[in-house]
Design an enzyme around this catalytic site. Structure first.
Site, PDB file in Angstrom:
ATOM      1  N   TYR A 171       0.831 -43.499  62.598  1.00  0.00           N
ATOM      2  CA  TYR A 171       2.112 -43.523  61.894  1.00  0.00           C
ATOM      3  C   TYR A 171       2.749 -44.887  62.151  1.00  0.00           C
ATOM      4  O   TYR A 171       2.990 -45.250  63.308  1.00  0.00           O
ATOM      5  CB  TYR A 171       2.960 -42.390  62.458  1.00  0.00           C
ATOM      6  CG  TYR A 171       4.393 -42.294  61.977  1.00  0.00           C
ATOM      7  CD1 TYR A 171       4.731 -41.446  60.920  1.00  0.00           C
ATOM      8  CD2 TYR A 171       5.409 -42.995  62.608  1.00  0.00           C
ATOM      9  CE1 TYR A 171       6.051 -41.318  60.507  1.00  0.00           C
ATOM     10  CE2 TYR A 171       6.733 -42.880  62.199  1.00  0.00           C
ATOM     11  CZ  TYR A 171       7.041 -42.035  61.147  1.00  0.00           C
ATOM     12  OH  TYR A 171       8.345 -41.905  60.741  1.00  0.00           O
ATOM     13  N   PRO A 198       8.348 -55.551  64.890  1.00  0.00           N
ATOM     14  CA  PRO A 198       8.903 -56.383  65.960  1.00  0.00           C
ATOM     15  C   PRO A 198      10.421 -56.531  65.825  1.00  0.00           C
ATOM     16  O   PRO A 198      11.145 -56.468  66.810  1.00  0.00           O
ATOM     17  CB  PRO A 198       8.194 -57.725  65.777  1.00  0.00           C
ATOM     18  CG  PRO A 198       6.896 -57.392  65.107  1.00  0.00           C
ATOM     19  CD  PRO A 198       7.187 -56.201  64.232  1.00  0.00           C
ATOM     20  N   SER A 203      12.435 -54.513  63.948  1.00  0.00           N
ATOM     21  CA  SER A 203      13.128 -53.299  63.514  1.00  0.00           C
ATOM     22  C   SER A 203      12.578 -52.083  64.251  1.00  0.00           C
ATOM     23  O   SER A 203      11.497 -51.590  63.961  1.00  0.00           O
ATOM     24  CB  SER A 203      13.003 -53.161  61.989  1.00  0.00           C
ATOM     25  OG  SER A 203      12.484 -51.946  61.590  1.00  0.00           O
ATOM     26  N   SER A 239      14.973 -49.241  66.496  1.00  0.00           N
ATOM     27  CA  SER A 239      15.951 -48.168  66.248  1.00  0.00           C
ATOM     28  C   SER A 239      16.509 -48.264  64.830  1.00  0.00           C
ATOM     29  O   SER A 239      16.741 -47.260  64.165  1.00  0.00           O
ATOM     30  CB  SER A 239      17.094 -48.279  67.251  1.00  0.00           C
ATOM     31  OG  SER A 239      16.597 -48.101  68.553  1.00  0.00           O
ATOM     32  N   ARG A 284       2.241 -26.885 102.124  1.00  0.00           N
ATOM     33  CA  ARG A 284       2.642 -27.966 103.016  1.00  0.00           C
ATOM     34  C   ARG A 284       3.638 -27.467 104.063  1.00  0.00           C
ATOM     35  O   ARG A 284       4.642 -26.843 103.715  1.00  0.00           O
ATOM     36  CB  ARG A 284       3.277 -29.089 102.189  1.00  0.00           C
ATOM     37  CG  ARG A 284       3.854 -30.234 102.978  1.00  0.00           C
ATOM     38  CD  ARG A 284       2.798 -31.082 103.602  1.00  0.00           C
ATOM     39  NE  ARG A 284       3.364 -32.252 104.262  1.00  0.00           N
ATOM     40  CZ  ARG A 284       2.638 -33.104 104.981  1.00  0.00           C
ATOM     41  NH1 ARG A 284       1.323 -32.915 105.103  1.00  0.00           N
ATOM     42  NH2 ARG A 284       3.207 -34.131 105.553  1.00  0.00           N
ATOM     43  N   GLN A 334       8.923 -35.934  93.942  1.00  0.00           N
ATOM     44  CA  GLN A 334       9.720 -36.032  95.175  1.00  0.00           C
ATOM     45  C   GLN A 334       9.326 -34.936  96.169  1.00  0.00           C
ATOM     46  O   GLN A 334       9.199 -35.191  97.366  1.00  0.00           O
ATOM     47  CB  GLN A 334      11.212 -35.922  94.812  1.00  0.00           C
ATOM     48  CG  GLN A 334      12.156 -36.144  95.979  1.00  0.00           C
ATOM     49  CD  GLN A 334      12.176 -37.603  96.433  1.00  0.00           C
ATOM     50  OE1 GLN A 334      11.756 -38.491  95.702  1.00  0.00           O
ATOM     51  NE2 GLN A 334      12.642 -37.840  97.648  1.00  0.00           N
ATOM     52  N   GLY A 381       5.197 -38.582 100.036  1.00  0.00           N
ATOM     53  CA  GLY A 381       4.327 -39.735  99.808  1.00  0.00           C
ATOM     54  C   GLY A 381       3.129 -39.412  98.939  1.00  0.00           C
ATOM     55  O   GLY A 381       2.657 -40.255  98.168  1.00  0.00           O
ATOM     56  N   GLU A 383       9.723 -42.228  68.882  1.00  0.00           N
ATOM     57  CA  GLU A 383      10.127 -41.327  67.789  1.00  0.00           C
ATOM     58  C   GLU A 383      11.650 -41.212  67.744  1.00  0.00           C
ATOM     59  O   GLU A 383      12.210 -40.153  67.494  1.00  0.00           O
ATOM     60  CB  GLU A 383       9.404 -39.969  67.907  1.00  0.00           C
ATOM     61  CG  GLU A 383       7.883 -40.192  67.846  1.00  0.00           C
ATOM     62  CD  GLU A 383       7.059 -39.014  67.362  1.00  0.00           C
ATOM     63  OE1 GLU A 383       7.635 -37.977  67.003  1.00  0.00           O
ATOM     64  OE2 GLU A 383       5.833 -39.164  67.298  1.00  0.00           O
ATOM     65  N   ARG A 437      27.120 -37.874  65.149  1.00  0.00           N
ATOM     66  CA  ARG A 437      27.584 -37.989  63.766  1.00  0.00           C
ATOM     67  C   ARG A 437      27.846 -36.594  63.188  1.00  0.00           C
ATOM     68  O   ARG A 437      28.864 -36.335  62.569  1.00  0.00           O
ATOM     69  CB  ARG A 437      26.498 -38.702  62.952  1.00  0.00           C
ATOM     70  CG  ARG A 437      26.988 -39.394  61.701  1.00  0.00           C
ATOM     71  CD  ARG A 437      25.818 -39.900  60.881  1.00  0.00           C
ATOM     72  NE  ARG A 437      25.090 -40.994  61.514  1.00  0.00           N
ATOM     73  CZ  ARG A 437      23.763 -41.138  61.467  1.00  0.00           C
ATOM     74  NH1 ARG A 437      23.007 -40.245  60.851  1.00  0.00           N
ATOM     75  NH2 ARG A 437      23.179 -42.157  62.044  1.00  0.00           N
TER      76      ARG A 437
END
Ligand code: FAD
Lengths: 250, 385
Positions: free
Chosen positions: B122, B127, B129, B131, B266, B335, B339, B362, B374
């Site tokens: 799609y 470059p 244009s 948003s 754990r 998190q 580690g 998208e 809006r």
């Protein structure tokens, strides 16, 4: 030739089951249910035989509650031609399952009946053998390979000592082991087509069988929780423990 | 109102879950590491129906609802986010071709696109244009029986590996009304591909720039009418946003499942992590927000299926919310792993890298807020939405 495949609705093999508090049974509330994996292998084998041109119809039968139609639809989505649903809410003994299947065999006259070697819920491993005995047919259980040789069916069986190959004359009963095949995926178009395939519903009472259970479940309990292991300092201590505590060597 | 899945939906999910567990999940880490695009696996997915889920039946698609499609994509995304995202983009582009292409083009392409033997990209972003997509400057100039395409597209998913490009280009005036959409074979003369971008995530599919240099395409390759291209592109994206939202939800669910499993295993301070209330609360919040995101996404899909006048706003809300929640849940799951979450031996860092882009593409989540805001600021919006 017609092939009849018997399938069972069981708790999905991925589900970690829990025992009910009163120890009467496994708690099935909210459990995902599926076709018994061995039965799915049986369906796959029947479809492959049909695709080789050795059979022209694959009929699947299940005995169970109304919801078991979902498993029949799954088998139809894999490619079976039509379904038979013997409806009952009772949990039947293996012998009664075999007797019901015998009636279906009588009315359908298949040349071959394929079943899973056992259902993963109760692990009885009896129905196929009993059905063959009731019908007076040859049987090949724990099949890992099924090949047509002329008018005989060659069944390779997984037995304790290795592999045994039998030549069965038809009609016959075969039960599938794990390595018989790898079942296909139901494609989405076939899932949709399966909705239009016929399912005959038979009320179990209409078969006129006496199905009073001869088996009583006394108690269902969870396996003992695994104890934490111990570390041994050296080989001598290991041998000592194996001999005197675990008593697995003398 | 019934929130339960029907029997068909359970069967679809079951096939998708099986495929996801067996074909996607075991390979996802390897594909990520090798930057391998598993085209063969997408083709196998196509054999099961996953490549033309909501393409209309008339054109050979399955004609499923967006809601059913979302249920399926969610299962797939649990196995591999990136591959599933590519499948969703392919489904979107295929739907556009199967819906608006001329008979000739449908004949030529639909079977193979729907079966996944050929894949589609799609091509909207440029470059200059992103948003502001309606300002795009790639041109298509009609010359007799052909259009001549010039310009460039950037960040095109799958580019270089796909066979068909759905390209939005300017045939008329400035703004959205001057844009048309074309089905452009990916290998014709004048289509030039840039190098594969080096990305944070989505390693299992290439993203490339495409330049069009005097590319001649027959008029039959125009989708719909001249000037309808932007509307089509946005209609495609309504569904695309549900799909991307779904990719975040599936991945987040997988991350959450992994974290819950880890918390039972754990031990620290002599107890499993699951015994610490701070972590229990974290899991409770992750679960609650994920369920909310899933329900909003399914509701948006339902609105789109029913041609609700506010479908676009709902798709925007679902995309914004589910991709934000999806990122947070994956990040929190990382998190919880301490580690180990940061180490590639565990899948958490990949989940975080892969879902991050869902907040950007998208339509960025800022643009989603623009759409929602809006609508929400119109008179009586409270009574309609
Ligand atoms: C991995 C990847 C794959 C992609 N695949 C495709 C593809 O297959 N096809 C395709 O056409 N495109 C694709 N894209 C492009 C993607 O859709 C765009 O990157 C996206 O729309 C944003 O455009 P931009 O990058 O030009 O950012 P810009 O539009 O320049 O935006 C920069 C920032 O400003 C914000 N912003 C812009 N305008 C406003 C405003 N009015 N109010 C508030 N904030 C604003 C944005 O939200 C963003 O945070 C892909 C991108 C990536 C990273």
């Amino acid at each position: 030739m017609k092939i009849l495949v018997a399938i069972k609705r069981v708790v999905d093999f991925n589900v970690k089951v829990r025992v009910k508090a009163d120890e009467s049974a496994v708690d099935l509330a909210n459990c995902k249910m599926s076709i018994n994996p061995f039965c799915e292998i049986a369906v796959e084998e029947a479809l492959r035989i049909k695709e080789q041109g050795k059979a022209d119809e694959v009929v699947v039968v299940t005995i169970g509650p109304a919801a078991a139609q979902e498993q029949l639809r799954s088998a139809l989505a894999l490619g079976a031609d039509r379904g038979i649903h013997v409806q009952t809410d009772d949990n039947l003994d293996s012998l009664h399952v075999a007797k019901v299947l015998q009636q279906v065999v009588n009315s359908e006259s298949p040349q071959l009946v394929i079943l899973g070697k056992q259902a993963i819920d109760s692990d009885n491993n009896q129905t196929g053998q009993m059905l063959a005995a009731l019908c007076g047919w040859s049987q090949g259980t724990f099949a890992s390979e099924v090949v047509f040789e002329g008018d005989k069916l060659q069944v390779t069986r997984e037995v304790d000592g290795g592999l045994q190959t039998l030549a069965l004359s038809l009609p016959a009963v075969v039960t599938s082991d794990l390595r018989l095949n790898e079942p296909r995926y139901a494609t989405l178009p076939n899932i949709m087509k399966a909705k239009r395939k016929p399912i005959d519903v038979i009320e179990i009472e209409s078969l006129g069988l006496s199905l009073e259970s001869k088996v009583k479940t006394l108690k269902v309990s969870a396996p003992a929780v695994r104890q934490a292991g111990v570390k041994v300092a050296d080989v001598d201590e290991l041998i000592n423990k194996l001999r005197n505590e675990a008593k697995v060597i003398s | 109102m019934d929130f339960n899945l029907n029997e068909d939906q359970r069967a679809f999910i079951s096939t998708a879950r099986q495929f996801s567990k067996q074909e996607l999940a075991p390979n996802a880490a390897g594909w990520d590491k090798e930057h391998y695009f598993p085209k063969d696996v997408i083709q196998r997915a196509g054999e099961l129906g996953f490549c033309g889920l909501y393409a209309p039946e008339k054109a050979g698609g399955l004609g499923l609802s967006r809601l059913d499609s979302s249920l399926i994509f969610e299962q797939l995304a649990m196995g591999c986010t990136t591959t599933t995202a590519m499948m969703t983009i392919h489904n979107m582009a295929t739907w556009m071709v199967a819906t608006w292409a001329t008979e000739q083009i449908k004949q030529q392409w639909c079977d193979e696109l729907i079966s996944g033997q050929k894949l589609a990209s799609y091509c909207l972003t440029e470059p200059g244009s992103g948003s502001d997509a309606a300002s795009l400057s790639t041109t298509a100039v009609k010359q007799g029986e052909t259009y001549i395409l010039n310009g460039s597209k950037v960040f095109i998913s799958g580019a270089g590996e796909t066979e068909l490009l759905v390209v939005m280009a300017r045939t008329g005036e400035a703004g959205p009304k001057g844009i048309s959409a074309f089905a452009v074979p990916a290998d014709i003369e004048g289509v030039i591909y840039g190098k594969a971008e080096e990305k944070m995530g989505w390693h299992a599919q290439p993203t490339r720039q495409i330049t069009f240099e005097n590319v001649a395409i027959p008029v039959a390759n125009l989708l719909g009418q001249e000037g309808q291209g932007f509307t089509m592109a946005m209609k495609g994206l309504d569904g695309g946003r549900i799909n991307i939202a779904t990719c975040s939800i599936g991945t987040a669910q997988q991350a959450l499942n992994t974290a819950v499993g880890y918390m039972q295993e754990r031990k620290q301070f002599g107890k499993p992590l699951a015994a610490f209330q701070a972590l229990q609360f974290k899991i409770a919040d992750m679960t609650t927000e994920l369920v909310a995101a899933r329900q909003l996404t399914r509701m948006a899909a339902f609105k789109l299926d029913n041609n609700d006048v506010d479908a676009t706003s709902y798709c925007a809300m679902a995309k914004r919310f589910a991709t934000d929640v999806g990122f947070t849940v994956c990040n929190e799951a990382l998190q919880i792993h301490g580690g180990y979450g940061y180490i590639q031996e565990y899948p958490l860092e990949r989940y975080v890298r892969d879902v991050r882009v869902h907040q950007i593409l998208e339509g960025t989540n800022e643009i989603m807020r623009l759409i929602i805001g809006r609508r929400a600021l119109t008179e009586m919006a409270g009574e309609l939405l």
